[in-house]
Scaffold this motif. Structure first.
Motif, PDB file in Angstrom:
ATOM      1  N   ILE A 191      95.104  33.338 101.631  1.00 28.12           N
ATOM      2  CA  ILE A 191      94.274  32.607 102.598  1.00 28.12           C
ATOM      3  C   ILE A 191      94.933  31.269 102.941  1.00 28.12           C
ATOM      4  CG2 ILE A 191      92.066  31.428 102.912  1.00 28.12           C
ATOM      5  CD1 ILE A 191      90.841  33.692 101.150  1.00 28.12           C
ATOM      6  N   LEU A 192      95.421  30.566 101.923  1.00 25.89           N
ATOM      7  CA  LEU A 192      96.086  29.282 102.148  1.00 25.89           C
ATOM      8  C   LEU A 192      97.360  29.468 102.972  1.00 25.89           C
ATOM      9  CD1 LEU A 192      96.066  26.253 101.571  1.00 25.89           C
ATOM     10  CD2 LEU A 192      97.295  26.742  99.458  1.00 25.89           C
ATOM     11  N   PHE A 193      98.137  30.490 102.625  1.00 23.56           N
ATOM     12  CA  PHE A 193      99.366  30.797 103.350  1.00 23.56           C
ATOM     13  C   PHE A 193      99.062  31.078 104.825  1.00 23.56           C
ATOM     14  CE2 PHE A 193     101.997  34.285 104.998  1.00 23.56           C
ATOM     15  CZ  PHE A 193     103.231  33.659 105.030  1.00 23.56           C
ATOM     16  N   MET A 194      98.126  31.975 105.089  1.00 22.51           N
ATOM     17  CA  MET A 194      97.780  32.326 106.476  1.00 22.51           C
ATOM     18  C   MET A 194      97.187  31.136 107.221  1.00 22.51           C
ATOM     19  SD  MET A 194      98.729  35.266 107.084  1.00 22.51           S
ATOM     20  CE  MET A 194      98.775  36.980 106.770  1.00 22.51           C
ATOM     21  N   GLY A 195      96.358  30.359 106.521  1.00 25.42           N
ATOM     22  CA  GLY A 195      95.767  29.180 107.149  1.00 25.42           C
ATOM     23  C   GLY A 195      96.820  28.172 107.583  1.00 25.42           C
ATOM     24  N   LEU A 196      97.747  27.874 106.692  1.00 31.01           N
ATOM     25  CA  LEU A 196      98.811  26.935 107.045  1.00 31.01           C
ATOM     26  C   LEU A 196      99.698  27.485 108.156  1.00 31.01           C
ATOM     27  CD1 LEU A 196      99.966  25.583 103.575  1.00 31.01           C
ATOM     28  CD2 LEU A 196      98.924  24.282 105.421  1.00 31.01           C
ATOM     29  N   PHE A 197     100.006  28.764 108.064  1.00 30.87           N
ATOM     30  CA  PHE A 197     100.901  29.349 109.061  1.00 30.87           C
ATOM     31  C   PHE A 197     100.278  29.340 110.453  1.00 30.87           C
ATOM     32  CE2 PHE A 197     102.947  32.852 111.340  1.00 30.87           C
ATOM     33  CZ  PHE A 197     104.273  32.457 111.226  1.00 30.87           C
ATOM     34  N   PHE A 198      99.046  29.826 110.569  1.00 33.78           N
ATOM     35  CA  PHE A 198      98.442  29.929 111.897  1.00 33.78           C
ATOM     36  C   PHE A 198      97.844  28.618 112.395  1.00 33.78           C
ATOM     37  CE2 PHE A 198      98.338  34.476 110.649  1.00 33.78           C
ATOM     38  CZ  PHE A 198      99.152  34.932 111.668  1.00 33.78           C
ATOM     39  N   ALA A 199      97.307  27.786 111.499  1.00 33.11           N
ATOM     40  CA  ALA A 199      96.680  26.542 111.938  1.00 33.11           C
ATOM     41  C   ALA A 199      97.684  25.417 112.162  1.00 33.11           C
ATOM     42  CB  ALA A 199      95.634  26.095 110.913  1.00 33.11           C
ATOM     43  N   VAL A 200      98.809  25.473 111.464  1.00 33.37           N
ATOM     44  CA  VAL A 200      99.765  24.372 111.584  1.00 33.37           C
ATOM     45  C   VAL A 200     101.060  24.814 112.256  1.00 33.37           C
ATOM     46  CG1 VAL A 200     101.090  22.639 110.319  1.00 33.37           C
ATOM     47  CG2 VAL A 200      98.794  23.218 109.558  1.00 33.37           C
ATOM     48  N   VAL A 201     101.727  25.813 111.685  1.00 31.36           N
ATOM     49  CA  VAL A 201     103.055  26.190 112.180  1.00 31.36           C
ATOM     50  C   VAL A 201     102.995  26.716 113.603  1.00 31.36           C
ATOM     51  CG1 VAL A 201     105.018  27.726 111.779  1.00 31.36           C
ATOM     52  CG2 VAL A 201     103.901  26.622 109.847  1.00 31.36           C
ATOM     53  N   ARG A 202     102.031  27.519 113.924  1.00 30.20           N
ATOM     54  CA  ARG A 202     101.932  28.106 115.270  1.00 30.20           C
ATOM     55  C   ARG A 202     101.157  27.239 116.253  1.00 30.20           C
ATOM     56  NH1 ARG A 202     106.146  30.712 115.589  1.00 30.20           N
ATOM     57  NH2 ARG A 202     106.408  32.304 114.033  1.00 30.20           N
ATOM     58  N   ASN A 203     100.685  26.087 115.837  1.00 24.87           N
ATOM     59  CA  ASN A 203      99.930  25.189 116.701  1.00 24.87           C
ATOM     60  C   ASN A 203     100.897  24.232 117.398  1.00 24.87           C
ATOM     61  OD1 ASN A 203      98.162  23.438 117.913  1.00 24.87           O
ATOM     62  ND2 ASN A 203      96.913  23.113 116.095  1.00 24.87           N
ATOM     63  N   GLU A 204     101.091  24.420 118.676  1.00 22.97           N
ATOM     64  CA  GLU A 204     102.023  23.596 119.454  1.00 22.97           C
ATOM     65  C   GLU A 204     101.544  22.152 119.607  1.00 22.97           C
ATOM     66  OE1 GLU A 204     105.021  24.483 120.747  1.00 22.97           O
ATOM     67  OE2 GLU A 204     104.858  26.460 119.805  1.00 22.97           O
ATOM     68  N   ASN A 205     100.264  21.879 119.348  1.00 17.33           N
ATOM     69  CA  ASN A 205      99.732  20.524 119.480  1.00 17.33           C
ATOM     70  C   ASN A 205     100.138  19.632 118.309  1.00 17.33           C
ATOM     71  OD1 ASN A 205      98.441  21.214 121.876  1.00 17.33           O
ATOM     72  ND2 ASN A 205      96.635  21.931 120.789  1.00 17.33           N
ATOM     73  N   ILE A 206     100.561  20.231 117.223  1.00 18.16           N
ATOM     74  CA  ILE A 206     101.021  19.472 116.059  1.00 18.16           C
ATOM     75  C   ILE A 206     102.506  19.207 116.232  1.00 18.16           C
ATOM     76  CG2 ILE A 206     101.332  19.579 113.545  1.00 18.16           C
ATOM     77  CD1 ILE A 206      98.787  21.233 113.419  1.00 18.16           C
ATOM     78  N   SER A 207     102.945  18.046 115.781  1.00 19.78           N
ATOM     79  CA  SER A 207     104.346  17.658 115.994  1.00 19.78           C
ATOM     80  C   SER A 207     105.309  18.623 115.297  1.00 19.78           C
ATOM     81  CB  SER A 207     104.583  16.236 115.481  1.00 19.78           C
ATOM     82  OG  SER A 207     104.653  16.225 114.082  1.00 19.78           O
ATOM     83  N   ARG A 208     106.488  18.737 115.870  1.00 19.67           N
ATOM     84  CA  ARG A 208     107.513  19.623 115.328  1.00 19.67           C
ATOM     85  C   ARG A 208     107.898  19.214 113.918  1.00 19.67           C
ATOM     86  NH1 ARG A 208     112.647  20.890 114.330  1.00 19.67           N
ATOM     87  NH2 ARG A 208     113.497  22.838 115.144  1.00 19.67           N
ATOM     88  N   PHE A 209     107.891  17.932 113.631  1.00 17.55           N
ATOM     89  CA  PHE A 209     108.252  17.419 112.315  1.00 17.55           C
ATOM     90  C   PHE A 209     107.323  17.975 111.234  1.00 17.55           C
ATOM     91  CE2 PHE A 209     108.234  13.988 109.080  1.00 17.55           C
ATOM     92  CZ  PHE A 209     109.579  13.968 108.780  1.00 17.55           C
ATOM     93  N   ILE A 210     106.036  17.953 111.482  1.00 13.24           N
ATOM     94  CA  ILE A 210     105.070  18.482 110.508  1.00 13.24           C
ATOM     95  C   ILE A 210     105.193  19.994 110.421  1.00 13.24           C
ATOM     96  CG2 ILE A 210     102.605  18.787 110.017  1.00 13.24           C
ATOM     97  CD1 ILE A 210     102.143  16.013 111.247  1.00 13.24           C
ATOM     98  N   ARG A 211     105.303  20.669 111.558  1.00 11.37           N
ATOM     99  CA  ARG A 211     105.417  22.137 111.542  1.00 11.37           C
ATOM    100  C   ARG A 211     106.670  22.585 110.804  1.00 11.37           C
ATOM    101  NH1 ARG A 211     105.564  24.657 116.784  1.00 11.37           N
ATOM    102  NH2 ARG A 211     106.676  22.832 117.487  1.00 11.37           N
ATOM    103  N   PHE A 212     107.782  21.871 110.992  1.00 10.17           N
ATOM    104  CA  PHE A 212     109.030  22.192 110.295  1.00 10.17           C
ATOM    105  C   PHE A 212     108.839  22.117 108.783  1.00 10.17           C
ATOM    106  CE2 PHE A 212     112.910  20.829 108.203  1.00 10.17           C
ATOM    107  CZ  PHE A 212     113.856  21.711 108.686  1.00 10.17           C
ATOM    108  N   ASN A 213     108.241  21.023 108.321  1.00 10.59           N
ATOM    109  CA  ASN A 213     108.062  20.830 106.885  1.00 10.59           C
ATOM    110  C   ASN A 213     107.068  21.818 106.285  1.00 10.59           C
ATOM    111  OD1 ASN A 213     109.835  18.567 106.122  1.00 10.59           O
ATOM    112  ND2 ASN A 213     108.659  17.495 107.685  1.00 10.59           N
ATOM    113  N   VAL A 214     106.012  22.142 107.012  1.00 12.97           N
ATOM    114  CA  VAL A 214     105.045  23.116 106.507  1.00 12.97           C
ATOM    115  C   VAL A 214     105.690  24.490 106.388  1.00 12.97           C
ATOM    116  CG1 VAL A 214     102.901  24.346 107.057  1.00 12.97           C
ATOM    117  CG2 VAL A 214     102.997  21.866 107.300  1.00 12.97           C
ATOM    118  N   LEU A 215     106.427  24.902 107.406  1.00  9.34           N
ATOM    119  CA  LEU A 215     107.060  26.220 107.345  1.00  9.34           C
ATOM    120  C   LEU A 215     108.134  26.265 106.260  1.00  9.34           C
ATOM    121  CD1 LEU A 215     107.192  29.056 108.421  1.00  9.34           C
ATOM    122  CD2 LEU A 215     108.749  28.268 110.200  1.00  9.34           C
ATOM    123  N   GLN A 216     108.859  25.186 106.072  1.00  8.74           N
ATOM    124  CA  GLN A 216     109.863  25.153 105.013  1.00  8.74           C
ATOM    125  C   GLN A 216     109.203  25.260 103.634  1.00  8.74           C
ATOM    126  OE1 GLN A 216     113.817  23.293 105.490  1.00  8.74           O
ATOM    127  NE2 GLN A 216     112.881  21.662 104.300  1.00  8.74           N
TER     128      GLN A 216
END
Length: 164
Positions: free
Chosen positions: A70-95
């Motif tokens: 649940i945590l993995f899917m939540g972070l992936f879809f709510a943060v990594v795939r959200n274009e409104n969040i900065s690339r810097f945060i999305r990069f670090n979350v996906l890493q």
């Protein structure tokens, strides 16, 4: 890849927080096993700041079935795939997610290896290598992220850049 000094502190903090996830999962390889038993003072001081996070995470995992997924899917879809969040945060979350996936593979493979070989020295070496590798990656990634720079981890950063 470098980031300039214009990265806001809020992005730096939110970029560094996801690295707690692989570190908390790697504590299994150090806690009660080899390295923390051999060096209890050093590891307790080094891990002292994250103990509250570890306790909350452990309760979360125990109380909710499939909490890790649940945590993995939540972070992936709510943060990594959200274009409104900065690339810097999305990069670090996906890493951080990819580092955690590496640990999941280790969780599947290491019990098979450690039972098949029956060598305490090899098992201890594998567990210590995994824990120290994740701990070093955590320290490096958080340090670079707080500086406002991308933490370049070979192979993992390339995969993250292809996904974002």
């Amino acid at each position: 890849m470098s980031w300039d000094d214009s990265t806001p502190w809020s992005e730096r903090v939110f970029g560094a927080l996801p690295y707690l996830l692989p570190l908390m999962d790697a504590i299994v390889y150090g806690d009660g096993q080899y390295i923390m038993r051999q060096f209890p003072t050093i590891t307790s001081i080094g891990l002292l700041p994250i103990i509250p996070f570890v306790q909350i995470y452990a309760q979360f995992i125990r109380l909710i079935p499939f909490a890790g997924l649940i945590l993995f899917m939540g972070l992936f879809f709510a943060v990594v795939r959200n274009e409104n969040i900065s690339r810097f945060i999305r990069f670090n979350v996906l890493q951080a997610i990819l580092l955690d996936l590496i640990l999941m593979v280790c969780n599947l493979v290491l019990p098979i290896i450690s039972q098949g070989i029956q060598l305490e020295l090899l098992t201890e070496t594998l567990f210590n290598t995994i824990f120290l590798g994740i701990f070093a990656t955590f320290a490096y990634s958080v340090f670079k992220t707080v500086q406002g720079q991308y933490a370049e981890i070979p192979a993992i950063s390339n995969a993250v850049n292809m996904q974002i």
